[in-house]
Design an enzyme around this catalytic site. Structure first.
Site, PDB file in Angstrom:
ATOM      1  N   ARG A 120       0.820  -1.233   0.000  1.00  0.00           N
ATOM      2  CA  ARG A 120       0.000   0.000   0.000  1.00  0.00           C
ATOM      3  C   ARG A 120       0.842   1.266   0.000  1.00  0.00           C
ATOM      4  O   ARG A 120       0.428   2.316   0.456  1.00  0.00           O
ATOM      5  CB  ARG A 120      -0.970   0.042   1.178  1.00  0.00           C
ATOM      6  CG  ARG A 120      -1.986  -1.063   1.122  1.00  0.00           C
ATOM      7  CD  ARG A 120      -3.201  -0.748   1.961  1.00  0.00           C
ATOM      8  NE  ARG A 120      -4.147  -1.830   1.829  1.00  0.00           N
ATOM      9  CZ  ARG A 120      -4.080  -2.944   2.520  1.00  0.00           C
ATOM     10  NH1 ARG A 120      -3.127  -3.103   3.419  1.00  0.00           N
ATOM     11  NH2 ARG A 120      -4.959  -3.904   2.327  1.00  0.00           N
ATOM     12  N   GLU A 184       8.999  19.989 -24.010  1.00  0.00           N
ATOM     13  CA  GLU A 184       8.298  20.236 -22.735  1.00  0.00           C
ATOM     14  C   GLU A 184       8.899  21.452 -22.023  1.00  0.00           C
ATOM     15  O   GLU A 184       8.214  22.155 -21.298  1.00  0.00           O
ATOM     16  CB  GLU A 184       8.363  19.005 -21.812  1.00  0.00           C
ATOM     17  CG  GLU A 184       7.864  17.691 -22.431  1.00  0.00           C
ATOM     18  CD  GLU A 184       6.343  17.567 -22.530  1.00  0.00           C
ATOM     19  OE1 GLU A 184       5.626  18.499 -22.105  1.00  0.00           O
ATOM     20  OE2 GLU A 184       5.884  16.540 -23.074  1.00  0.00           O
ATOM     21  N   GLU A 236      -5.194  16.943 -10.920  1.00  0.00           N
ATOM     22  CA  GLU A 236      -5.703  17.327 -12.237  1.00  0.00           C
ATOM     23  C   GLU A 236      -7.213  17.517 -12.275  1.00  0.00           C
ATOM     24  O   GLU A 236      -7.899  16.902 -13.070  1.00  0.00           O
ATOM     25  CB  GLU A 236      -5.262  16.317 -13.306  1.00  0.00           C
ATOM     26  CG  GLU A 236      -5.363  16.894 -14.693  1.00  0.00           C
ATOM     27  CD  GLU A 236      -4.592  16.121 -15.761  1.00  0.00           C
ATOM     28  OE1 GLU A 236      -3.716  15.317 -15.414  1.00  0.00           O
ATOM     29  OE2 GLU A 236      -4.878  16.356 -16.929  1.00  0.00           O
ATOM     30  N   HIS A 251      -0.912  14.510 -29.187  1.00  0.00           N
ATOM     31  CA  HIS A 251      -1.233  13.098 -28.924  1.00  0.00           C
ATOM     32  C   HIS A 251      -1.805  12.419 -30.168  1.00  0.00           C
ATOM     33  O   HIS A 251      -1.508  11.248 -30.427  1.00  0.00           O
ATOM     34  CB  HIS A 251      -2.268  12.991 -27.789  1.00  0.00           C
ATOM     35  CG  HIS A 251      -1.647  13.038 -26.434  1.00  0.00           C
ATOM     36  ND1 HIS A 251      -2.292  13.565 -25.339  1.00  0.00           N
ATOM     37  CD2 HIS A 251      -0.441  12.610 -25.979  1.00  0.00           C
ATOM     38  CE1 HIS A 251      -1.511  13.476 -24.280  1.00  0.00           C
ATOM     39  NE2 HIS A 251      -0.384  12.897 -24.632  1.00  0.00           N
ATOM     40  N   HIS A 263       7.320  11.610 -28.387  1.00  0.00           N
ATOM     41  CA  HIS A 263       6.286  12.441 -27.765  1.00  0.00           C
ATOM     42  C   HIS A 263       6.577  13.935 -27.943  1.00  0.00           C
ATOM     43  O   HIS A 263       5.716  14.705 -28.382  1.00  0.00           O
ATOM     44  CB  HIS A 263       6.202  12.062 -26.282  1.00  0.00           C
ATOM     45  CG  HIS A 263       5.246  12.881 -25.495  1.00  0.00           C
ATOM     46  ND1 HIS A 263       3.882  12.768 -25.639  1.00  0.00           N
ATOM     47  CD2 HIS A 263       5.447  13.853 -24.573  1.00  0.00           C
ATOM     48  CE1 HIS A 263       3.290  13.631 -24.815  1.00  0.00           C
ATOM     49  NE2 HIS A 263       4.224  14.299 -24.164  1.00  0.00           N
TER      50      HIS A 263
HETATM   51 ZN   LIG Z   1       4.089  15.732 -22.649  1.00  0.00          ZN
END
Ligand SMILES: [Zn+2]
Ligand SMILES: NC(=O)c1ccc[n+]([C@@H]2O[C@H](COP(=O)([O-])OP(=O)(O)OC[C@H]3O[C@@H](n4cnc5c(N)ncnc54)[C@H](O)[C@@H]3O)[C@@H](O)[C@H]2O)c1
Length: 358
Positions: A120, A184, A236, A251, A263
Site C-alpha cells: 500500500r 516540454e 488534475e 497526442h 512524444h
Molecule cells: Zn508531454
C-alpha cells in the site's frame, strides 16, 4: 547542488539539482527512510549511470539491490510491475524500504506504480536521466503503466519522497531524445513564463553543449513551473490541464505515427497548431506564432506533420481520453507566457489549422 521544494502538505518533497551523484547519499539520508533500497533502471541507463549511483548510495550506508528492465515503452506494462513485485518480495522489503527509479519516464512511471501499490505504498525516489523526465515526468506524482494498447490507463497519483537530478546524465542521452525533451521545456515557458521562454531562445546552443549552469537553471525553472501547477492542482481537477498545452493535437499525431515519432516531436507540432488556432481566434499575433516556430526550429524540432492527413488527425483527437462530452478542449495561448482552456466547436476552423500543419 541546490534544492527546490514541492509543497503538498505532508506529501511535500525536495528536488535536488546537481552536476554529479556525489550528494545522492546525503539527500537520501535526509529523507528519513530505511537503508534497504531497490534500484530499478533500464538496460541503457544501466550501462552509463548505475555504477556511480550505486556507489554513492553504498558509501552512505544504503543497501542497494539492482533490477534492470528492458528499455523502452514496451516495458511499461503489468508484466514488468510483476517482476518488480517478485524482486521485492524475494528481498523481503518492508514499509520503510525504498524503491528508486533511475532512468527516463518509462522507468519512473513503472517504478512509481510499483512503489504506490506494494504494501500500500513504500518510499519512492526519482533519479531522472532523460530531459523529458528531468523537466516533466519526475515531478508531479503521476505513475502508471500501459494496458491493452492504451497508454497510462492503469495508474495512480503517488508523490516521490525526493527527486535527484544530475544534469550531466544528459550527456549520454541520444540527441533526438534531448531535442524531444526540449519541447516540454519550451512548453513551460509558453504556459507560464515569457522570460524563461526568451532564456531558452538565447541559450539553445549552450543547452546542446551541456553547459552545466544553463542546464541547472533550466531544471530549476522546469521544476518550479511544473511544481507550482501541481501544488495548486495535485490531482488534475483544473489548472493542471494547462500542462497539456500542445498535447491535444500532439497526442493525435503521436498515435497516428504509431509511436514512431517521439512524444516531444509531436508536442512541438501540437504547440504550433495551438498557436495557429489561437491566431485564427484573434488571441495571439502572427509574430508570436513565428517566434515560437523559430525557437522550435532552432532546437531541431518538427513544426509540421507533413505527409499526414488533416482529417485523420482531426478524427484521432476524439479518441483522446481527455475529451469530455465529445467536445474538443484546447489549451490556447493568450501570449507567450500565458494560456487558457478553450472549448472550440468550430470544426472548419480546427480543420483549417490542421490543413496548414500537414
Ligand atoms: Zn508531454
Ligand atoms: N508521469 C508523468 O507525469 C509523465 C509525463 C510525461 C511523460 N511520461 C511518460 O514518460 C515516458 C517517456 O519518457 P522518456 O522520454 O524519458 O522515455 P524513456 O524512459 O523510454 O527513455 C528514452 C530512451 O533513452 C534511454 N535513456 C534514458 N536515460 C538515458 C541516458 N542518460 N543516457 C542514455 N540513454 C538514456 C532509455 O533507455 C530509452 O531508450 C512515456 O511512457 C510517457 O508516458 C510520464
Amino acid at each position: 547542488m541546490f534544492k527546490l521544494n514541492v509543497s503538498l502538505g505532508e506529501r511535500s518533497y525536495p528536488i535536488y539539482v546537481s552536476t554529479d551523484f556525489s550528494d545522492l547519499g546525503k539527500a537520501l539520508s535526509q529523507a528519513e527512510i530505511g537503508k534497504k533500497t531497490v534500484l530499478v533502471t533500464d538496460e541503457n541507463v544501466n550501462l552509463y549511470h548505475s555504477d556511480e549511483c550505486e556507489k554513492a548510495l553504498t558509501v552512505s550506508g544504503f543497501e542497494v539491490h539492482k533490477l534492470v528492465i528492458e528499455a523502452g515503452e514496451k516495458s511499461k506494462n503489468l508484466d514488468t510491475v510483476r517482476r518488480i513485485y517478485d524482486f521485492m518480495i524475494d528481498l523481503k522489503l518492508e514499509r520503510n524500504s525504498t524503491i528508486i527509479a533511475l532512468g527516463g519516464g518509462v522507468v519512473g512511471d513503472i517504478t512509481g506504480f510499483a512503489a504506490a501499490t506494494f504494501l500500500r505504498g513504500i518510499n519512492f525516489i526519482q533519479i531522472p536521466t532523460t530531459l523529458l523526465a528531468q523537466a516533466d515526468s519526475s515531478v508531479g506524482g503521476k505513475v502508471g503503466v500501459d494496458f491493452r494498447g492504451a497508454k497510462n490507463i492503469i495508474g495512480a497519483f503517488y508523490q516521490p519522497k525526493l527527486v535527484y537530478v544530475n544534469v550531466n546524465t544528459l550527456k549520454t542521452l541520444p540527441l533526438r531524445e534531448i531535442k524531444a525533451g526540449m519541447a516540454e521545456v519550451v512548453k513551460h515557458g509558453i504556459i507560464m513564463d515569457s522570460e524563461f521562454f526568451d532564456y531558452i531562445d538565447y541559450n539553445t546552443n549552450k543547452i546542446f553543449n551541456f553547459d552545466e549552469s544553463v542546464l541547472q537553471y533550466i531544471t530549476k525553472m522546469n521544476c518550479t513551473i511544473k511544481g507550482k501547477v501541481v501544488e495548486k492542482d495535485e490531482k488534475e481537477s483544473g489548472l493542471r490541464a494547462i500542462l497539456n498545452f500542445g498535447h491535444t493535437i500532439g497526442h493525435a499525431i503521436e498515435s497516428l505515427s504509431n509511436f514512431t515519432m517521439l512524444h516531444g516531436e509531436c508536442v512541438s507540432i501540437g504547440m504550433v497548431g495551438a498557436f495557429k488556432l489561437a491566431e485564427k481566434l484573434g488571441m495571439v499575433s502572427k509574430e508570436a506564432t513565428q517566434k515560437v516556430v523559430n525557437v522550435l526550429c532552432n532546437i531541431g524540432l518538427p513544426v509540421n506533420a507533413a505527409g499526414m492527413s488533416a482529417n485523420d488527425i482531426y478524427e484521432q483527437m476524439f479518441y483522446d481520453k481527455k475529451i469530455k462530452n465529445n467536445k474538443l478542449v484546447f489549451v490556447l495561448p493568450k501570449r507567450i507566457g500565458e494560456v487558457v482552456l478553450c472549448e472550440v466547436s468550430d470544426r472548419e476552423l480546427i480543420k483549417s489549422v490542421l490543413d496548414e500543419l500537414v
